[in-house]
Design a protein around this motif. Structure first.
Motif, PDB file in Angstrom:
ATOM      1  N   SER A 188       0.810  -1.224   0.000  1.00 57.12           N
ATOM      2  CA  SER A 188       0.000   0.000   0.000  1.00 57.12           C
ATOM      3  C   SER A 188       0.839   1.267   0.000  1.00 57.12           C
ATOM      4  N   GLY A 189       2.151   1.151   0.234  1.00 58.73           N
ATOM      5  CA  GLY A 189       3.036   2.319   0.261  1.00 58.73           C
ATOM      6  C   GLY A 189       3.070   3.032   1.596  1.00 58.73           C
ATOM      7  N   LEU A 241      14.915  13.109   2.119  1.00 57.09           N
ATOM      8  CA  LEU A 241      14.806  11.690   1.800  1.00 57.09           C
ATOM      9  C   LEU A 241      13.967  11.542   0.542  1.00 57.09           C
ATOM     10  N   GLU A 242      14.529  10.908  -0.468  1.00 59.82           N
ATOM     11  CA  GLU A 242      13.835  10.677  -1.731  1.00 59.82           C
ATOM     12  C   GLU A 242      13.579   9.178  -1.872  1.00 59.82           C
ATOM     13  N   ILE A 243      12.308   8.788  -1.910  1.00 61.00           N
ATOM     14  CA  ILE A 243      11.915   7.385  -1.853  1.00 61.00           C
ATOM     15  C   ILE A 243      11.296   6.939  -3.169  1.00 61.00           C
ATOM     16  N   THR A 244      11.762   5.812  -3.672  1.00 61.37           N
ATOM     17  CA  THR A 244      11.113   5.112  -4.771  1.00 61.37           C
ATOM     18  C   THR A 244      10.498   3.845  -4.190  1.00 61.37           C
ATOM     19  N   ALA A 245       9.189   3.697  -4.301  1.00 59.21           N
ATOM     20  CA  ALA A 245       8.477   2.549  -3.749  1.00 59.21           C
ATOM     21  C   ALA A 245       7.965   1.699  -4.906  1.00 59.21           C
ATOM     22  N   ILE A 246       8.375   0.431  -4.948  1.00 58.19           N
ATOM     23  CA  ILE A 246       8.024  -0.425  -6.077  1.00 58.19           C
ATOM     24  C   ILE A 246       7.224  -1.639  -5.623  1.00 58.19           C
ATOM     25  N   ASP A 247       6.328  -2.087  -6.497  1.00 59.54           N
ATOM     26  CA  ASP A 247       5.595  -3.331  -6.285  1.00 59.54           C
ATOM     27  C   ASP A 247       5.166  -3.854  -7.647  1.00 59.54           C
ATOM     28  N   PRO A 248       5.346  -5.151  -7.909  1.00 61.31           N
ATOM     29  CA  PRO A 248       4.953  -5.677  -9.220  1.00 61.31           C
ATOM     30  C   PRO A 248       3.459  -5.908  -9.363  1.00 61.31           C
ATOM     31  N   ASP A 249       2.713  -5.922  -8.247  1.00 57.02           N
ATOM     32  CA  ASP A 249       1.280  -6.185  -8.289  1.00 57.02           C
ATOM     33  C   ASP A 249       0.547  -4.923  -8.738  1.00 57.02           C
ATOM     34  N   PRO A 250      -0.194  -4.977  -9.842  1.00 54.33           N
ATOM     35  CA  PRO A 250      -0.876  -3.771 -10.321  1.00 54.33           C
ATOM     36  C   PRO A 250      -1.902  -3.234  -9.335  1.00 54.33           C
ATOM     37  N   ARG A 251      -2.478  -4.110  -8.511  1.00 53.35           N
ATOM     38  CA  ARG A 251      -3.476  -3.665  -7.541  1.00 53.35           C
ATOM     39  C   ARG A 251      -2.825  -2.863  -6.421  1.00 53.35           C
ATOM     40  N   ALA A 252      -1.661  -3.320  -5.953  1.00 56.49           N
ATOM     41  CA  ALA A 252      -0.935  -2.576  -4.924  1.00 56.49           C
ATOM     42  C   ALA A 252      -0.460  -1.241  -5.473  1.00 56.49           C
ATOM     43  N   TYR A 253       0.098  -1.281  -6.683  1.00 64.73           N
ATOM     44  CA  TYR A 253       0.577  -0.047  -7.300  1.00 64.73           C
ATOM     45  C   TYR A 253      -0.555   0.962  -7.463  1.00 64.73           C
ATOM     46  N   ASP A 254      -1.711   0.484  -7.903  1.00 58.67           N
ATOM     47  CA  ASP A 254      -2.841   1.390  -8.115  1.00 58.67           C
ATOM     48  C   ASP A 254      -3.308   2.000  -6.793  1.00 58.67           C
ATOM     49  N   PHE A 255      -3.354   1.198  -5.725  1.00 52.37           N
ATOM     50  CA  PHE A 255      -3.760   1.738  -4.425  1.00 52.37           C
ATOM     51  C   PHE A 255      -2.746   2.773  -3.947  1.00 52.37           C
ATOM     52  N   ALA A 256      -1.470   2.447  -4.034  1.00 50.88           N
ATOM     53  CA  ALA A 256      -0.428   3.343  -3.512  1.00 50.88           C
ATOM     54  C   ALA A 256      -0.422   4.683  -4.240  1.00 50.88           C
ATOM     55  N   ARG A 257      -0.541   4.659  -5.553  1.00 52.62           N
ATOM     56  CA  ARG A 257      -0.438   5.916  -6.284  1.00 52.62           C
ATOM     57  C   ARG A 257      -1.676   6.796  -6.118  1.00 52.62           C
ATOM     58  N   HIS A 258      -2.775   6.211  -5.639  1.00 50.60           N
ATOM     59  CA  HIS A 258      -3.973   7.002  -5.370  1.00 50.60           C
ATOM     60  C   HIS A 258      -4.093   7.388  -3.893  1.00 50.60           C
ATOM     61  N   ALA A 259      -3.141   6.979  -3.087  1.00 50.38           N
ATOM     62  CA  ALA A 259      -3.129   7.383  -1.678  1.00 50.38           C
ATOM     63  C   ALA A 259      -2.792   8.872  -1.586  1.00 50.38           C
TER      64      ALA A 259
END
Length: 237
Positions: free
Chosen positions: A58-59, A76-94
């Motif tokens: 979820s990020g 602090l500059e953070i890159t947060a990665i996940d291969p699951d499209p559902r997790a990525y979609d939730f995180a980027r809309h947080a």
């Protein structure tokens, strides 16, 4: 396999699970302590520290780290990665937190792009991996990190299983938190098991009573690329 990892799992319950991760992680995962003791000492108010969060879900951990750094006046500059499209979609809309960027990607993809970061972290991913996948993530982590790697994961024990079941069942209502959390505990390593499963250039530390912290500290830097185990003959990379 945990229920939330299934491609056909209930999307509503999955969204609720992602939304409740911050509660679980703030209570159990020890990232505030890890930030204060292991990450903050590497930072300054001038030059930014770069951090990669592998399998960010979820990020929420990335966002917490970014907020703490901002409150401390540190960059602090953070890159947060996940291969699951559902997790990525939730995180980027947080809700947006400055300094956090999300990508849908595996760690191996960033290795192929020749990316490096000062710090590489993960939370609760090790118990999802088989032996080959674990070796791959550790190898990627060594190549991606210029300074420090911190993989935080659950410790398997009967006490932690019973306490989690007793204390977190309300969060399981309408989500996968409780059921999948119990499966995660059963699949996790004890600390001796984790030490036996990783190369000798990694160390396993206690991170509170319920977590282990798998730590790798980079030793040599050549140009812009870290060479794992440089000068350490016979060490596993």
């Amino acid at each position: 396999m945990e229920e939330m990892d299934r491609p056909d799992c209930d999307p509503v319950r999955l969204t609720r699970t992602y939304a409740r991760f911050p509660v679980v992680n703030s209570l159990l995962s020890g990232w505030r302590r890890t930030y204060e003791h292991r990450i903050r000492p590497l930072m300054s108010g001038s030059d930014p520290v770069t951090l990669l969060d592998v399998g960010c879900g979820s990020g929420d951990v990335a966002r917490s780290l970014a907020r703490w750094a901002q409150r401390d006046g540190l960059r602090l500059e953070i890159t947060a990665i996940d291969p699951d499209p559902r997790a990525y979609d939730f995180a980027r809309h947080a809700p947006h937190v400055a300094g956090v960027t999300y990508r849908r990607a595996h760690s191996s993809q960033l290795v192929s792009e020749n990316r490096t970061f000062d710090v590489v972290i993960s939370n609760h991913i090790l118990h999802h991996l088989d032996a080959g996948q674990l070796a791959g993530v550790l190898r990627d982590s060594e190549l991606l990190s210029r300074r420090l790697v911190l993989h935080n994961d659950l410790v398997r024990s009967n006490i932690s299983y019973l306490l989690f079941m007793a204390g977190f069942w309300p969060l399981g209502l309408g989500s996968y938190i409780c059921g999948d959390g119990l499966v995660s505990i059963k699949r996790s390593y004890t600390r001796p098991e984790l030490r036996a499963a990783v190369p000798g250039n990694w160390t396993v530390e206690a991170n509170g009573p319920w977590h282990s912290l798998l730590v790798y500290e980079a030793r040599e830097i050549y140009g812009n690329r870290h060479v794992p185990g440089a000068g350490q003959e016979g060490e596993d990379a």
